[in-house]
Write an enzyme that holds these catalytic residues in place. Structure first.
Site, short mmCIF file in Angstrom:
data_model
loop_
_atom_site.label_atom_id
_atom_site.label_comp_id
_atom_site.label_asym_id
_atom_site.label_seq_id
_atom_site.Cartn_x
_atom_site.Cartn_y
_atom_site.Cartn_z
N SER A 140 0.81 -1.21 0.00
CA SER A 140 0.00 0.00 0.00
C SER A 140 0.85 1.27 0.00
O SER A 140 1.61 1.51 -0.92
CB SER A 140 -0.96 -0.04 1.19
OG SER A 140 -1.92 0.98 1.12
N ASP B 190 -2.44 6.43 -3.35
CA ASP B 190 -1.27 5.77 -2.79
C ASP B 190 -0.87 4.61 -3.68
O ASP B 190 -1.47 4.38 -4.74
CB ASP B 190 -1.52 5.32 -1.34
CG ASP B 190 -2.56 4.22 -1.23
OD1 ASP B 190 -3.39 4.10 -2.15
OD2 ASP B 190 -2.56 3.48 -0.23
N ASP C 86 -1.13 1.37 -3.91
CA ASP C 86 -2.05 0.35 -4.45
C ASP C 86 -3.43 0.93 -4.73
O ASP C 86 -4.36 0.20 -5.03
CB ASP C 86 -2.14 -0.85 -3.52
CG ASP C 86 -2.87 -0.56 -2.21
OD1 ASP C 86 -2.93 0.62 -1.81
OD2 ASP C 86 -3.39 -1.51 -1.59
N ASP D 277 -5.83 2.30 -2.95
CA ASP D 277 -7.03 2.06 -2.14
C ASP D 277 -7.38 3.27 -1.28
O ASP D 277 -8.38 3.26 -0.56
CB ASP D 277 -6.88 0.81 -1.27
CG ASP D 277 -5.79 0.92 -0.22
OD1 ASP D 277 -5.03 1.90 -0.22
OD2 ASP D 277 -5.70 -0.01 0.62
#
Length: 450
Positions: free
Chosen positions: A104, A243, A245, A247
């Site tokens: 992440s 960010d 990834d 999410d």
């Protein structure tokens, strides 16, 4: 022994804490546990595997593919894809399992593994515990035709996800809006700009040339200064910061001011309420959301259901009660009508949709709430497990809350991943919040010193 799974899968320094061997064993154990729990049909199960842009994702993805196939699971390797994109595709494609390689917003040397079961939902704690217990156990390996097959997606699934994002606006167009999108050199580098452009916006993409090493490197939602500068320089109406990834999503208004997750939730909550789509007139947030959000929602007749810190707890509360909207101040926002997890690009599209539908600027929309000054102090190297039971600390927190009254509050909690206690104070003024936070931090440091 510490639990291997954290609040969002297994994370560590790639090829140190998180090795190819561990990735393979986790994949095998997950296949066994989910298979025995009845999560797979009688047919041969199949899984989707994806990753963000970290260089270590390449060998970890290969290890997960190999582990699943060796356990008799067919694998479709999606390649680089946002975490919420993989979750959506697991559901849309009827996959039995999804595995995402990502850490992440963490820096590049880290990586992680998170699992999704059928429907694109994260695993319950008990399933994660069962997987952890089954690591490295002896097992009977399938042979011949029982071995799983591995295939590579040619980009078709990724484009289906982009089409889904655009369709979620249900006809709302973003024509006339100029938007800067910072993809953090991460997984959204392939999806964010196409989704906004297909929705009609004029888009300036930044930090969307990943090289395996530059993910989250002074860019994206964790380093939003560059986006603030770019929005002003381009005369844009909105900036979207993602960010690694994708999410989570933070925003920037035309003057370069940050619009955080609390403000985004406030805007979306009022929009959904106006359409009769905010179930039970309730927004789900964590205990770390600003008191200004709670006050603003109360003024508009919206209840805020607060959970422990972590998007998984927000999701649990939403799923249990059928709530429509929830999230965190950090920018994890879940719109349950369209996603089972936080989706930064989806959130950004719908935030821009609120602007397009209302004809109002993002700054005007965000003014619905007044953010109270908030100070966070991390107290390191302490016995965090005693934070909630030490009598002097408990008395000090009670006294501070009494002193702050309705214009502030204290949240004191142990970190879920580090040996420290977080002291958060909100107050009417920055000076008051700082003073109270420093006093409480000193007490915590003294009482819980190792």
């Amino acid at each position: 022994m510490a639990r291997l799974f954290g609040t969002d899968g297994v994370r560590g320094v790639a090829n140190d804490d998180l090795t190819a061997e561990l990735a393979m064993e986790l994949a095998v154990a997950a296949a066994h546990v989910l298979g025995e729990a009845g999560a797979f049909d009688d047919r041969r199960p199949f899984a989707l595997v994806g990753r963000d842009t970290r260089i270590s994702g390449e060998f970890l993805e290969a290890a997960v593919d190999a582990g699943l196939a060796s356990a008799g699971v067919d694998v479709v390797d999606v390649g680089v894809v946002p975490t919420p994109g993989l979750a959506h595709l697991v559901n849309a494609q009827g996959a039995d399992l999804g595995v995402m390689l990502s850490a992440s917003h963490n820096p590049m040397p880290d990586n992680g593994i998170k699992f999704f079961q059928r429907g694109g939902v994260k695993l319950d704690d008990d399933i994660e515990d069962a997987i952890e217990q089954r690591l490295n156990e002896p097992w009977r390996h399938p042979t011949g035709a029982a071995v799983g097959r591995i295939s590579r997606d040619d980009g078709t699934l990724l484009h289906r996800y982009i089409d889904y994002l655009v369709a979620s606006l249900e006809g709302v167009r973003l024509d006339g809006l100029k938007i800067v999108v910072d993809a953090a050199n991460g997984a959204a580098s392939l999806t964010a700009v196409p989704a906004f452009e297909a929705s009609g916006a004029t888009v300036i993409g930044t930090n969307d040339t990943p090289n395996g090493l530059n993910i989250n490197d002074n860019c994206g939602s964790t380093h939003i200064e560059g986006l603030q500068t770019a929005v002003v320089a381009h005369g844009a109406d909105l900036g979207i910061g993602l960010d690694g990834d994708a999410d989570r999503c933070l925003a920037v208004d035309a003057s370069g001011e940050i619009v955080d997750g609390d403000q985004i939730m406030a805007i979306l909550a009022l929009y959904l309420q106006s359409q009769g789509r905010l179930h039970s007139n309730t927004l789900v947030a964590t205990i770390m959301s600003n008191l200004g959000l709670i006050n603003a929602m109360k003024h508009h007749g919206i209840k805020v259901d607060q959970t422990r810190v972590g998007d998984r707890y927000v999701l649990e509360a939403m799923a249990e009660n059928g709530f429509s909207l929830g999230g965190e101040q950090s920018g994890h926002v879940i719109i349950s009508e369209y996603a089972n997890t936080g989706d930064g690009v989806l959130t950004g599209l719908h935030l821009a949709g609120c602007m397009a539908s209302s004809g109002r600027s993002i700054a005007d929309l965000a003014s619905v709430m007044t953010t109270l000054p908030q100070v966070m102090i991390n107290v390191p190297d302490v016995d965090k497990m005693r934070a909630g039971i030490d009598p002097e600390i408990t008395q000090a927190v009670t006294a501070a809350n009494r002193e702050l009254g309705e214009g502030g509050r204290v949240v004191l909690r142990p970190s879920g991943t580090e040996p420290l206690v977080r002291v958060m104070v909100e107050a009417v003024t920055q000076e008051k919040a700082q003073h109270v936070a420093e006093e409480l931090a000193a007490i915590v440091a003294r009482r819980l010193a190792r």
